[in-house]
Enzyme design. Sequence first.
Site, PDB file in Angstrom:
ATOM      1  N   SER A   1       0.847  -1.197   0.000  1.00 13.22           N
ATOM      2  CA  SER A   1       0.000   0.000   0.000  1.00 13.22           C
ATOM      3  C   SER A   1       0.879   1.243   0.000  1.00 13.22           C
ATOM      4  O   SER A   1       0.566   2.235   0.622  1.00 13.22           O
ATOM      5  CB  SER A   1      -0.913  -0.016   1.231  1.00 13.22           C
ATOM      6  OG  SER A   1      -0.116  -0.173   2.385  1.00 13.22           O
TER       7      SER A   1
ATOM      8  N   ASP B   1      -4.975  -1.154  -0.323  1.00 12.93           N
ATOM      9  CA  ASP B   1      -5.153  -1.438   1.097  1.00 12.93           C
ATOM     10  C   ASP B   1      -5.560  -2.906   1.244  1.00 12.93           C
ATOM     11  O   ASP B   1      -6.394  -3.389   0.494  1.00 12.93           O
ATOM     12  CB  ASP B   1      -6.286  -0.507   1.579  1.00 12.93           C
ATOM     13  CG  ASP B   1      -6.449  -0.549   3.069  1.00 12.93           C
ATOM     14  OD1 ASP B   1      -6.348  -1.658   3.645  1.00 12.93           O
ATOM     15  OD2 ASP B   1      -6.677   0.521   3.662  1.00 12.93           O
TER      16      ASP B   1
ATOM     17  N   LYS C   1       7.376 -15.849  10.076  1.00 13.05           N
ATOM     18  CA  LYS C   1       7.371 -15.834  11.523  1.00 13.05           C
ATOM     19  C   LYS C   1       7.466 -14.385  12.015  1.00 13.05           C
ATOM     20  O   LYS C   1       7.901 -13.545  11.246  1.00 13.05           O
ATOM     21  CB  LYS C   1       8.518 -16.689  12.076  1.00 13.05           C
ATOM     22  CG  LYS C   1       9.907 -16.188  11.598  1.00 13.05           C
ATOM     23  CD  LYS C   1      10.933 -16.154  12.661  1.00 13.05           C
ATOM     24  CE  LYS C   1      10.876 -14.958  13.548  1.00 13.05           C
ATOM     25  NZ  LYS C   1      11.679 -13.799  13.160  1.00 13.05           N
TER      26      LYS C   1
ATOM     27  N   HIS D   1      13.253 -19.556   8.785  1.00 15.49           N
ATOM     28  CA  HIS D   1      14.363 -19.743   7.835  1.00 15.49           C
ATOM     29  C   HIS D   1      15.524 -20.523   8.454  1.00 15.49           C
ATOM     30  O   HIS D   1      16.374 -21.038   7.738  1.00 15.49           O
ATOM     31  CB  HIS D   1      14.811 -18.408   7.226  1.00 15.49           C
ATOM     32  CG  HIS D   1      15.647 -17.541   8.123  1.00 15.49           C
ATOM     33  ND1 HIS D   1      15.114 -16.766   9.111  1.00 15.49           N
ATOM     34  CD2 HIS D   1      16.976 -17.315   8.166  1.00 15.49           C
ATOM     35  CE1 HIS D   1      16.087 -16.110   9.725  1.00 15.49           C
ATOM     36  NE2 HIS D   1      17.236 -16.428   9.169  1.00 15.49           N
TER      37      HIS D   1
ATOM     38  N   LYS E   1      18.840 -23.624   7.018  1.00 12.94           N
ATOM     39  CA  LYS E   1      20.281 -23.330   7.061  1.00 12.94           C
ATOM     40  C   LYS E   1      21.039 -24.645   7.051  1.00 12.94           C
ATOM     41  O   LYS E   1      20.697 -25.559   7.815  1.00 12.94           O
ATOM     42  CB  LYS E   1      20.614 -22.549   8.336  1.00 12.94           C
ATOM     43  CG  LYS E   1      20.161 -21.101   8.285  1.00 12.94           C
ATOM     44  CD  LYS E   1      20.599 -20.376   9.542  1.00 12.94           C
ATOM     45  CE  LYS E   1      20.163 -18.937   9.489  1.00 12.94           C
ATOM     46  NZ  LYS E   1      21.280 -18.006   9.424  1.00 12.94           N
TER      47      LYS E   1
ATOM     48  N   GLU F   1      24.237 -11.243  18.102  1.00 16.48           N
ATOM     49  CA  GLU F   1      24.383 -10.304  16.973  1.00 16.48           C
ATOM     50  C   GLU F   1      25.069  -9.047  17.477  1.00 16.48           C
ATOM     51  O   GLU F   1      24.730  -8.563  18.566  1.00 16.48           O
ATOM     52  CB  GLU F   1      23.005  -9.960  16.407  1.00 16.48           C
ATOM     53  CG  GLU F   1      22.352 -11.170  15.748  1.00 16.48           C
ATOM     54  CD  GLU F   1      20.922 -10.929  15.265  1.00 16.48           C
ATOM     55  OE1 GLU F   1      20.521 -11.520  14.260  1.00 16.48           O
ATOM     56  OE2 GLU F   1      20.213 -10.149  15.914  1.00 16.48           O
TER      57      GLU F   1
ATOM     58  N   ASP G   1      10.847 -12.855  18.668  1.00 16.54           N
ATOM     59  CA  ASP G   1      11.538 -12.674  17.391  1.00 16.54           C
ATOM     60  C   ASP G   1      12.421 -13.879  17.045  1.00 16.54           C
ATOM     61  O   ASP G   1      12.405 -14.351  15.906  1.00 16.54           O
ATOM     62  CB  ASP G   1      12.394 -11.397  17.454  1.00 16.54           C
ATOM     63  CG  ASP G   1      13.022 -11.044  16.117  1.00 16.54           C
ATOM     64  OD1 ASP G   1      12.370 -11.270  15.076  1.00 16.54           O
ATOM     65  OD2 ASP G   1      14.168 -10.553  16.092  1.00 16.54           O
TER      66      ASP G   1
ATOM     67  N   HIS H   1      13.425 -19.669  16.105  1.00 21.30           N
ATOM     68  CA  HIS H   1      14.756 -20.122  15.674  1.00 21.30           C
ATOM     69  C   HIS H   1      15.445 -20.995  16.738  1.00 21.30           C
ATOM     70  O   HIS H   1      15.897 -22.103  16.460  1.00 21.30           O
ATOM     71  CB  HIS H   1      15.672 -18.940  15.370  1.00 21.30           C
ATOM     72  CG  HIS H   1      15.163 -18.017  14.289  1.00 21.30           C
ATOM     73  ND1 HIS H   1      14.272 -18.417  13.325  1.00 21.30           N
ATOM     74  CD2 HIS H   1      15.436 -16.712  14.023  1.00 21.30           C
ATOM     75  CE1 HIS H   1      14.028 -17.393  12.513  1.00 21.30           C
ATOM     76  NE2 HIS H   1      14.715 -16.360  12.914  1.00 21.30           N
TER      77      HIS H   1
ATOM     78  N   LYS I   1      20.763  -8.541  20.740  1.00 16.93           N
ATOM     79  CA  LYS I   1      21.284  -7.562  19.788  1.00 16.93           C
ATOM     80  C   LYS I   1      22.408  -6.788  20.484  1.00 16.93           C
ATOM     81  O   LYS I   1      22.410  -6.656  21.713  1.00 16.93           O
ATOM     82  CB  LYS I   1      20.184  -6.573  19.399  1.00 16.93           C
ATOM     83  CG  LYS I   1      18.917  -7.217  18.821  1.00 16.93           C
ATOM     84  CD  LYS I   1      19.026  -7.441  17.341  1.00 16.93           C
ATOM     85  CE  LYS I   1      17.742  -7.994  16.753  1.00 16.93           C
ATOM     86  NZ  LYS I   1      17.962  -8.711  15.492  1.00 16.93           N
TER      87      LYS I   1
HETATM   88  C1  BG6 Z   1      15.093 -12.930  12.030  1.00 17.89           C
HETATM   89  C2  BG6 Z   1      14.874 -11.902  13.118  1.00 17.89           C
HETATM   90  O1  BG6 Z   1      14.043 -13.862  12.008  1.00 17.89           O
HETATM   91  O2  BG6 Z   1      16.303 -13.605  12.264  1.00 17.89           O
HETATM   92  C3  BG6 Z   1      16.045 -10.945  13.194  1.00 17.89           C
HETATM   93  O3  BG6 Z   1      13.678 -11.191  12.862  1.00 17.89           O
HETATM   94  C4  BG6 Z   1      17.350 -11.702  13.331  1.00 17.89           C
HETATM   95  O4  BG6 Z   1      15.889 -10.030  14.267  1.00 17.89           O
HETATM   96  C5  BG6 Z   1      17.444 -12.772  12.254  1.00 17.89           C
HETATM   97  O5  BG6 Z   1      18.411 -10.766  13.193  1.00 17.89           O
HETATM   98  C6  BG6 Z   1      18.655 -13.660  12.433  1.00 17.89           C
HETATM   99  O6  BG6 Z   1      18.764 -14.472  11.300  1.00 17.89           O
HETATM  100  P1  BG6 Z   1      20.176 -14.840  10.671  1.00 17.89           P
HETATM  101  O7  BG6 Z   1      19.863 -15.738   9.533  1.00 17.89           O
HETATM  102  O8  BG6 Z   1      20.817 -13.548  10.261  1.00 17.89           O
HETATM  103  O9  BG6 Z   1      20.923 -15.504  11.784  1.00 17.89           O
END
Ligand code: BG6
Length: 470
Positions: free
Chosen positions: A50, A91, A144, A174, A178, A212, A231, A236, A322
């Site tokens: 949008s 929208d 997710k 994701h 990996k 990270e 998150d 993950h 983070k």
């Molecule tokens: C994402 C999160 O799903 O995964 C991010 O929303 C995070 O906050 C990321 O940084 C980490 O993924 P990767 O593949 O970079 O380890």
Amino acid sequence: MNTVKSGKRRSDALVLFGVTGDLAHKMIFPALYAMAKRGALNVPVVGVASSKWSLAQLRKRATDSIKASGGIADRRALHRLLSLLRYVDGDYNDPATYLALKNALGKARRPAHYLAIPPALFTTVIKGLCAAGLADGARVIVEKPFGRDLASARSLNRIAASVFPQDSIFRIDHYLAKEAIMNILYFRFANSFLEPIWNRNYVASVQITLAEDFGVKGRGAFYETAGCLRDVVQNHLFQIVALLAMEPPTYRGFGAVHGETADVFQAMRPLKTGDLVRGQYAGYRKEPGVAKSSDVETFCALRLYIDSWRWEGVPWYLRSGKFLAETAAEVIVQLKSPPQRLFADSAPAPGGTNYLRFRLSPNSAVALAARVKRAGEDFVGDQRELYLIDERPGEEAPYERLLGDAMAGNGALFTREDAVEAAWAVVDPVLTKHRRAAPYRRCGWGPKEADALIADDGGWHNPVPRPARA
Ligand code: BG6
């Protein structure tokens, strides 16, 4: 075990809801470009948003995204992707948007709808697709976090299942695509030496770190609705736990893996307030989109238990944050000391015992730490690592793999309804009932409370920087 199933018809278009957003820019365009390079992208790609953009703007955005993700080495592939792009503006609440999408889809009858949009909009879009007849024969791919707690995940599952058959719903995590994480499953069950020790009799504790060294990177508004627990932990990190903790799949098929994964989540003890440490990095409240008094956590450390025969009493420590000291992900499976102290140093304190280390990112490796005698008269030694470098240059990036799989109807690397709900049930009690986030300085390892959580089990192993390449 093969994840590629045959016999399903490929999707004949890809629809990207949220095409002007961050995820499309960072992940989806580079994945589509990689598919185009392999000759694996031959269907229209319809972006929906949008943002009042034109098709030319979208093409520029796609080009910029691919440039930023590693450059454009194959201009033909880029042009192929750009020529497949269409754009629908509107929208998500407006039926006219779905009519415009129908037109843009032309002759396509089996689109895959990818919802790269905030979770609060999933239901609106799924209902909009259904009302416009765009769900028939279609697949839906959902990003997710799937829901934001147990109740919303259940309701989302219900709504999705009322519109799409279960095998047409693809819930993305994701991490499941990996290579280093798929290798946990392979390494555990393709070798026979692990199984005898892979239980409460030999394993003292397990810890997983996903660190990270950067902040929310302009995603403050999203992060305010999520926080670290939603998150990356509920999805993950829990998926990594499941692969490490699951029972051997009883047959050769991903249905068995899904079943065993769901059982691990079922057996996890729901978290209590004292099992969780929340932290917030210095300066988070000044990030764009973040509330001045925000209590959203950018760091989590937690202790959990899996109440199963195999894992009874073994603590699992998970942490992610983070702005920590490194960008790295690692698993340490800490083994118990030998039963007798035959040598002065052969029953080290917790944390100093043998361990197995899975390095998951940024490089991938498996290491086994064992004690070896030092030269000399005394029977004393050092712990040294047998180190197995496990890198595969040119491996498919997770989003490339997952998009291709979803469009081919292969659900092996996606999460199942019951598993997602069981994982939410574990974190649900502490989503709202928790201590305030403790501030922590940037470039360290989070608040000191996180160290106290694991002190009895020898402390955290902080991942070391990526080793220099020989
Ligand atoms: C994402 C999160 O799903 O995964 C991010 O929303 C995070 O906050 C990321 O940084 C980490 O993924 P990767 O593949 O970079 O380890």
